[in-house]
Scaffold this active site. Sequence first.
Site, PDB file in Angstrom:
ATOM      1  N   GLY A 204       0.775  -1.231   0.000  1.00  0.00           N
ATOM      2  CA  GLY A 204       0.000   0.000   0.000  1.00  0.00           C
ATOM      3  C   GLY A 204       0.808   1.283   0.000  1.00  0.00           C
ATOM      4  O   GLY A 204       0.326   2.304  -0.471  1.00  0.00           O
TER       5      GLY A 204
ATOM      6  N   LYS B 271       3.117  12.840  -2.535  1.00  0.00           N
ATOM      7  CA  LYS B 271       1.687  12.543  -2.464  1.00  0.00           C
ATOM      8  C   LYS B 271       1.438  11.235  -1.708  1.00  0.00           C
ATOM      9  O   LYS B 271       0.527  11.133  -0.890  1.00  0.00           O
ATOM     10  CB  LYS B 271       1.134  12.455  -3.884  1.00  0.00           C
ATOM     11  CG  LYS B 271      -0.359  12.446  -3.986  1.00  0.00           C
ATOM     12  CD  LYS B 271      -0.778  12.617  -5.437  1.00  0.00           C
ATOM     13  CE  LYS B 271      -2.260  12.358  -5.614  1.00  0.00           C
ATOM     14  NZ  LYS B 271      -2.648  12.476  -7.025  1.00  0.00           N
TER      15      LYS B 271
ATOM     16  N   GLU C 184       6.120   3.564   9.608  1.00  0.00           N
ATOM     17  CA  GLU C 184       5.839   3.289  11.027  1.00  0.00           C
ATOM     18  C   GLU C 184       5.702   4.588  11.822  1.00  0.00           C
ATOM     19  O   GLU C 184       4.792   4.744  12.625  1.00  0.00           O
ATOM     20  CB  GLU C 184       6.966   2.462  11.670  1.00  0.00           C
ATOM     21  CG  GLU C 184       7.545   1.337  10.842  1.00  0.00           C
ATOM     22  CD  GLU C 184       6.560   0.278  10.445  1.00  0.00           C
ATOM     23  OE1 GLU C 184       5.734  -0.118  11.281  1.00  0.00           O
ATOM     24  OE2 GLU C 184       6.597  -0.146   9.279  1.00  0.00           O
TER      25      GLU C 184
HETATM   26 MO1  MOS Z   1       5.011  -3.458   9.310  1.00  0.00          MO
HETATM   27  S1  MOS Z   1       4.615  -3.905  11.211  1.00  0.00           S
HETATM   28  O1  MOS Z   1       6.259  -2.596   9.116  1.00  0.00           O
HETATM   29  O2  MOS Z   1       4.396  -4.439   8.233  1.00  0.00           O
END
Ligand code: MOS
Length: 734
Positions: free
Chosen positions: A465, A629, A701
Amino acid sequence: MSPQPQASVGAPLSRVDGRLKVTGGADYAADHHPEGVVHAVIVDSGIGRGRISGIDTGAAEAQPGVIRVITHRNAPTLPYRDNAGSNNPAGGRRLRVFQDDQILFHGQPVAVAVATTLEAAQHAASLVKVVYDAQPPSTDLSDPDVPTNTPTTYARGDAQAALDSAAVRMEMTYRLARNHHNPMEPHATVARWDGDRLTVWDKTQWVIGGTQTELAAVFGIPLESVRVISPFVGGAFGSGLRTWPHTTIAALAARETRRPVKLVLSRRQQYFGTGFRPACEYQLSLGSDRSGRVSAMVHDMRTETSTYEPFGERGILPLGQVLYDTPNVSQTYRTARLDVNTPVAMRGPGFATAAYAIESAMDELSYELGIDPIELRVRNEPEADPSNGNAFSTRRLRECYTTGAREFGWDRRDPKPRATRDGDWLIGTGVATGVYHTLRNPAQARVRLDADGSALVESATSDMGPGTYTSMTQVAADALGLPMRRVTFRLGDSLMPNAPLHGGSLTMASVGSAVLNGADQLRQQAIRLAVEDERSPLYGADAGTVVVRNGRLHVPDNPSRGETYQQLLARNDRAGLEVLGTYTPVQNRFTIEAYAAVFAEVAVDARLGLVRVRRMLGVYDAGRIISPKLAESQAIGGMVGGIGQALLEHTVTDHRDGRIVNANLADYLVPVNADIIDLKAIYLQGEDMDADPLGVKGLGEVVLVGVAPAIANAVFHATGHRVRELPITADALL
Ligand code: MOS
């Protein structure tokens, strides 16, 4: 090396795979339909601990269309070789499907029904009768008698002594609920055997080091006998970092039935068929002087794991060691052995858990001392890594706070809690810090330039994603001097060059650096070919001055002197050029981390306890931003995830039988559009060239890490009531 012009990196481009994703053209794991494919449905254990004393598959097998029902009674013994270095937690013994009669958690696979249609397989699965010898499971982390694994500890200075002598002492216990990833795409595997060779289409975040090595280990076959294909992943957040039992079951069912098998976990099965962010109890004591200098922190953490694998959130420790310049720190981290399936990393693993406790505690201290929460943080900001004295490569957290305070209008707040109202609503604002360490792993990427002047770049990474397809295309396009549309990036196939797990925010730094390396090498190869070729207009030019733009090699001082890749390759009778790009992280003496300052404004209904997030702002120091973006999209996604963690998400277990009672998206609440009002992200412009050749620090993260505490702190500011438990629900505020 010639200075290549940058045209694509840094440009606010849309996803190169966006059209495929919104038109149904993206083929996710379950979208693959090999010839003759049949369907498998898992039967889940109905008890939380014990053994299977009887199992009757007769009624299931008698159904039309049913090919086979596999249980521990008729399954072959599988080799389950050790798979050190894979994504299976070190130590422990991974769950072995259908190898014995033991039940280790509620929902453990006890059988699989294979049939010609999905409906027949589902019906057959419902007809399998299992009789158990049940024992009461232990699933409650708050039970003090639960056995724990050997703790991980850390100490510097003398935290207890410093605490005892501190002018201000505070002792808090924070609790975080278990969270599930709940990606939109369910976990799925399609498996096909051709003789002794296995092909799987799998939802995975680790094509080679994860799924391929695990299946080779489970079935005891050579790595080369397993091919893993995973071109699209519809969200994962960490749930695809391990190879879960259902993937083995799909391959086993395919081998036993000699048919390709498709197995899609139901939404309910995601809750025990994959991992989760473990629930945590976090005790934190801190000592400070009246000026807000924190002299001591004592951290005592407990998270849940299974009885068969000791999964610890490695990321739970670093924040307590490096976030503040505290001379005396001690940490004790235990994992509790419960009758549950094994947890796994979930976005911001460990850091998000620790940040909630530490950043809530700092907020509590700020009110205790009457110091502005931002000012308190600045007073404890380290100049160097307090755990080892290393310099920070780049640490612009102060700037994140300054920029954020200005843009958010922090000065306008009344510092007093429960002082601002808007009709029935109590209004509050809060801040918190997010940190995530910059991880980098070795990676490879193949870069090929074809005679038509187009390029193909491949690496066995994933795109769950964040936009890997797009960002890698940008990096390759600039380094090759090609427009984006002439570059194709492919991923998600174990036949491609090796790439690390797609997680921990390390893909851009690692795979991106390999792509950069390969594309740089290839461009230089082409330039060398030209300057050494008597028939080239660039013959004799200094290779270091030649750049490539729009596929044309030339010297910037004399743009008319040059030629295209096509001309160069055709004249030299070359079908193309190919290079293997590599990246090996260099160890240096820097502590490298990405940072966030997160601001939240909430409104709390004074009579109903409802919490609404009115607006949020995140300001990030994440190094160079390749795709502005998509980076903004990541930040918004992080805030949405954090809003869920703060206010909604909570996996609830019935401790009487170990069953997860809200294993669906109606009862496990995630934010919806009405919960998401005004989210804004600002990335500080910059780069960190000590991190990696691209100067990126990773951002997937860090954008989640400070969100929940910022909201929790805003809730306190609004109400004057400190809730030390996530999610913060209405009942806790009444
Ligand atoms: Mo992640 S917990 O960096 O897929």
